[in-house]
Design an enzyme around this catalytic site. Structure first.
Site, PDB file in Angstrom:
ATOM      1  N   HIS A 273      44.813 103.926 -51.740  1.00  0.00           N
ATOM      2  CA  HIS A 273      43.910 105.112 -51.805  1.00  0.00           C
ATOM      3  C   HIS A 273      44.558 106.421 -51.010  1.00  0.00           C
ATOM      4  CE1 HIS A 273      40.613 103.205 -54.114  1.00  0.00           C
ATOM      5  NE2 HIS A 273      40.880 102.031 -53.264  1.00  0.00           N
TER       6      HIS A 273
ATOM      7  N   ASP B  85      41.093  98.250 -49.218  1.00  0.00           N
ATOM      8  CA  ASP B  85      40.580  97.524 -50.275  1.00  0.00           C
ATOM      9  C   ASP B  85      41.498  98.261 -51.642  1.00  0.00           C
ATOM     10  OD1 ASP B  85      39.831 100.249 -50.127  1.00  0.00           O
ATOM     11  OD2 ASP B  85      38.144  99.856 -51.845  1.00  0.00           O
ATOM     12  N   GLU B  86      41.677  97.335 -52.501  1.00  0.00           N
ATOM     13  CA  GLU B  86      42.425  97.727 -54.028  1.00  0.00           C
ATOM     14  C   GLU B  86      43.755  98.170 -53.476  1.00  0.00           C
ATOM     15  OE1 GLU B  86      38.600  99.002 -56.537  1.00  0.00           O
ATOM     16  OE2 GLU B  86      39.363 100.470 -55.169  1.00  0.00           O
ATOM     17  N   ALA B  87      44.462  97.592 -52.676  1.00  0.00           N
ATOM     18  CA  ALA B  87      45.875  97.829 -52.220  1.00  0.00           C
ATOM     19  C   ALA B  87      46.915  97.258 -53.204  1.00  0.00           C
ATOM     20  CB  ALA B  87      46.058  97.537 -50.882  1.00  0.00           C
TER      21      ALA B  87
END
Length: 529
Positions: free
Chosen positions: A274, A337-339
């Protein structure tokens, strides 16, 4: 005399008085049964939201009038006086009364009292006592006095002076952390818009504001050592709008405004994913040394800081250092998150160093629950955002971290994500976690929600509002309200809870929301009237 206590998810009436709560078990001697007839209207103590731990209804109450004053005590410190001034300001707006704030504990009116030995209230709770001579608010701390004042506001009419019934409220929160998040990165919101949300949250005893300040679509806080982050990285948002960013003074003003209302600000600088806005601003943050294009879509998982570069760690040290210096609260959120573009081994190594940076700057880590798959630092807090269909193995990692001593904040996406649509007819919002109607957001128990995570490991609850589809104040409020009131009760009031009781009390908040010009969803299963 009537006593109301939180039991069986409702307020239990004890003694010989007739029952008057809908959706609760009413005791009128041995023959009382659930489902007995109750009047449509709720009395003031019955309307309170979050529901208090205990209410004792007794004797005549106190009528507000032109001579009513707010007394902060003869030896009150400046913080107590500030609580009194803010309460007076809030009550003047609805009552039309002058309500001067004066020193001294004697006399009628509203009396604010600090008692460090007060029983049954903890650090944030309070006791509110009302009789014909006035109203006494007692707490161990100024935070407790502030919360008592918010209860007092609900006991008075939405407009006009009115009277508070006789009785005593003794109250304290169930969970220490009661939070709401605003995503400023996908769509930018001004400091003044966020302050309005703070006021709305604080009146229902929400005590934490989590600010998601950075993401692929925008960087929203000025950083002196890396000025292009805000100047260039802040110039975009979802859909191609102009974006924007807060200066440090604007951020300080939000922190101070929230602090006056006993709301702690938790800033989030998301990493190692992100980060496209940062990588568009500084080429050196990319492994290939080439700046990225600014991004205005809503996909996730495609960006990653360059874990192998030492310059990356200089960057996070300097950025987190500036953010920590601006933030008086305990926590600093580092995302995690969401790496998806960061290999697992690199992710673990990066998060090791990032957590060490947070500790070096005197803060405690909060990260999304994916940190459980790496090596959470001692004292690190995990924020769980999974849902009913989240893999059992992922939930088990969070449970293992909890058993190892890590606290957990619960933000299940199919319960507390405020950007999830209420139903198919909802205009803004997404539905990847399913629809989240008002009842679903309220009707669950955080203390028993995650298998293997004991109630004692739950630090609290938080309702995030992601803004991929939320661009205006009206849309933000429509998606938050009334679900954020359920979050407030989940965090404050003891379990178990009762939907039938709650929906009546929620409906009773409608006139208050209307008077405050809040744009809220009028759920069909709530009897708004």
């Amino acid at each position: 005399m009537r006593v109301l206590r939180r039991t069986l998810g409702a307020l239990l009436v004890l003694g010989g008085a007739p029952a008057f709560l809908t959706g609760c078990t009413a005791a009128r001697g041995d023959d009382a049964k659930p489902g007995d007839e109750r009047p449509a209207a709720l009395a003031p103590f019955e309307r309170l939201l979050p529901a208090p731990a205990s209410v004792r209804v007794q004797g005549p109450g106190y009528a507000f009038g032109p001579g009513t004053v707010i007394r902060t005590g003869s030896d009150a410190d400046e913080e107590v006086r500030q609580v009194g001034e803010l309460l007076a300001e809030q009550l003047r707006g609805t009552s039309g009364l002058p309500l001067p704030v004066v020193d001294g504990a004697g006399g009628d009116g509203v009396r604010l009292r600090i008692d460090e030995e007060a029983e049954g209230v903890g650090d944030e709770g309070y006791r509110l006592e009302s009789d014909r001579t006035g109203i006494t608010l007692t707490a161990r701390t100024p935070a407790g006095l502030f919360h008592a004042g918010q209860t007092l506001r609900q006991l008075l009419p939405v407009t006009g002076a009115g009277a508070v019934p006789g009785g005593t409220v003794t109250d304290a929160p169930h969970f220490a952390y009661r939070g709401a998040m605003v995503d400023l990165a996908r769509h930018f919101f001004s400091a003044e818009q966020v302050k309005r949300y703070v006021d709305q949250l604080a009146q229902y005893k929400v005590n934490t504001l989590h600010l998601h300040l950075t993401d692929d679509q925008g960087w929203r806080l000025a950083i002196d050592g890396w000025p292009r982050l805000a100047e260039y990285g802040g110039g975009s948002e979802v859909g191609g709008g102009a974006g924007g960013y807060w200066t440090k003074d604007e951020y300080r003003s939000v922190v101070a405004y929230a602090g006056e209302r006993y709301v702690d600000v938790v800033p989030e600088i998301d990493m190692p994913g992100h980060v496209n806005a940062a990588q568009a601003s500084y080429a050196e943050l990319n492994c290939d040394g080439k700046a990225r294009e600014r991004y205005t879509g809503i996909k996730v998982g495609f960006s990653s800081l360059c874990v192998a570069k030492e310059r990356t760690y200089e960057f996070i040290d300097e950025v987190l250092g500036e953010v920590a210096e601006l933030t008086p609260g305990r926590y600093l959120h580092i995302g995690g998150d969401e790496a998806h573009s960061t290999p697992a081994a690199d992710y673990a190594a990066f998060m090791d160093r990032a957590q060490e940076v947070v500790g070096r700057h005197g803060k405690t880590v909060i990260a999304w629950h994916q940190l459980a798959a790496a090596r959470p630092a001692p004292e690190a807090v995990l924020q769980y955002w999974g849902h009913d269909k989240t893999a059992a193995a992922e939930k088990a990692r969070v449970a293992a971290a909890a058993k190892a001593g890590h606290k957990v904040i619960l933000s299940p996406a199919d319960r507390l994500y405020l950007d999830m649509k209420y139903d198919a007819a909802t205009g803004p919002g997404l539905a990847w976690a399913g629809y989240v109607p008002v009842r679903r957001s309220y009707d669950w128990d955080p203390g028993s929600y995650l298998p293997g995570v004991p109630r004692a490991a739950v630090l609290g609850v938080e309702a995030p509002l992601w803004t991929e589809t939320i661009a205006t104040r009206l849309d933000l409020e429509f998606m938050a309200f009334p679900r954020i009131l359920g979050l407030a009760e989940l965090g404050w009031s003891p379990a178990p809870r009762n939907w039938e009781d709650y929906r009546r009390r929620l409906a009773a908040q409608g006139p208050r929301l209307d008077a405050q010009d809040v744009n809220y969803h009028r759920a069909a299963d709530v009897p708004w009237g």
